[in-house]
Design a protein around this motif. Structure first.
Motif, PDB file in Angstrom:
ATOM      1  N   ARG A   3      44.822  42.850  38.200  1.00  0.00           N
ATOM      2  CA  ARG A   3      45.005  43.266  39.593  1.00  0.00           C
ATOM      3  C   ARG A   3      44.466  42.202  40.555  1.00  0.00           C
ATOM      4  O   ARG A   3      45.059  41.924  41.584  1.00  0.00           O
ATOM      5  CB  ARG A   3      44.315  44.608  39.828  1.00  0.00           C
ATOM      6  N   ARG A 130      49.999  47.959  46.765  1.00  0.00           N
ATOM      7  CA  ARG A 130      50.089  49.409  46.496  1.00  0.00           C
ATOM      8  C   ARG A 130      51.512  49.787  46.103  1.00  0.00           C
ATOM      9  O   ARG A 130      51.721  50.602  45.215  1.00  0.00           O
ATOM     10  CB  ARG A 130      49.636  50.212  47.717  1.00  0.00           C
ATOM     11  N   LEU A 133      52.235  48.370  42.534  1.00  0.00           N
ATOM     12  CA  LEU A 133      51.494  49.051  41.475  1.00  0.00           C
ATOM     13  C   LEU A 133      51.722  50.561  41.438  1.00  0.00           C
ATOM     14  O   LEU A 133      51.198  51.240  40.561  1.00  0.00           O
ATOM     15  CB  LEU A 133      49.991  48.768  41.615  1.00  0.00           C
ATOM     16  N   ARG A 136      52.000  52.716  38.233  1.00  0.00           N
ATOM     17  CA  ARG A 136      51.456  52.016  37.061  1.00  0.00           C
ATOM     18  C   ARG A 136      50.033  52.493  36.808  1.00  0.00           C
ATOM     19  O   ARG A 136      49.305  52.757  37.743  1.00  0.00           O
ATOM     20  CB  ARG A 136      51.424  50.503  37.311  1.00  0.00           C
ATOM     21  N   SER A 139      44.494  49.062  35.770  1.00  0.00           N
ATOM     22  CA  SER A 139      44.071  48.135  34.711  1.00  0.00           C
ATOM     23  C   SER A 139      42.708  47.569  34.997  1.00  0.00           C
ATOM     24  O   SER A 139      42.192  47.644  36.031  1.00  0.00           O
ATOM     25  CB  SER A 139      45.073  47.006  34.567  1.00  0.00           C
TER      26      SER A 139
END
Length: 139
Positions: A3, A130, A133, A136, A139
């Protein structure tokens, strides 16, 4: 880590695009008219690349803060704006203090630019990240 790297890459592209537009449309003319005698014949590309690499890391660390899920968008933008203020103020006020004939107008403009561009890059990076992701797993 993924990220953070994605945030860095996205912020780097956004900052580069916005900064190039700023340089071409405003800064180049202002620098030339206000302090042309202080400018080098051409920019140093290695120093410029190093600036971008380091500066974007600061925007991501202090503004975007991808590892901190509990920070509101407003807090992130404020962090980015403050990073821009302190970094650009450091440059501009130091130049004003030690360079002969460094214009106050350039110092004030650069500080305002630092605040604005860092806030904008932070905002765009967070909002786009945002959306990228969304859905998802973290991470």
């Amino acid at each position: 880590m993924k990220r953070w790297l994605l945030s860095y890459a996205l912020a780097a592209v956004i900052f580069a695009v916005i900064d190039v537009v700023w340089i071409v449309t405003v800064a180049q003319r202002q620098y030339q008219s206000q302090m042309g005698h202080l400018l080098a014949a051409s920019p140093q590309p290695v120093a410029a690349v190093l600036f971008y690499l380091v500066f974007v890391a600061g925007i991501v660390h202090y503004g975007v803060r991808p590892a901190k899920a509990d920070i509101a968008l407003r807090g992130r933008i404020l962090g980015g704006a403050l990073f821009g203020f302190f970094t650009y103020a450091t440059w501009a006020l130091t130049a004003l203090a030690v360079l002969k004939d460094f214009p106050a107008l350039v110092a004030v403009t650069d500080i305002a630019w630092g605040v604005g561009v860092c806030a904008m890059v932070t905002w765009l990076t967070v909002v786009l990240l945002r959306n990228v992701l969304k859905g998802r797993p973290a991470s």
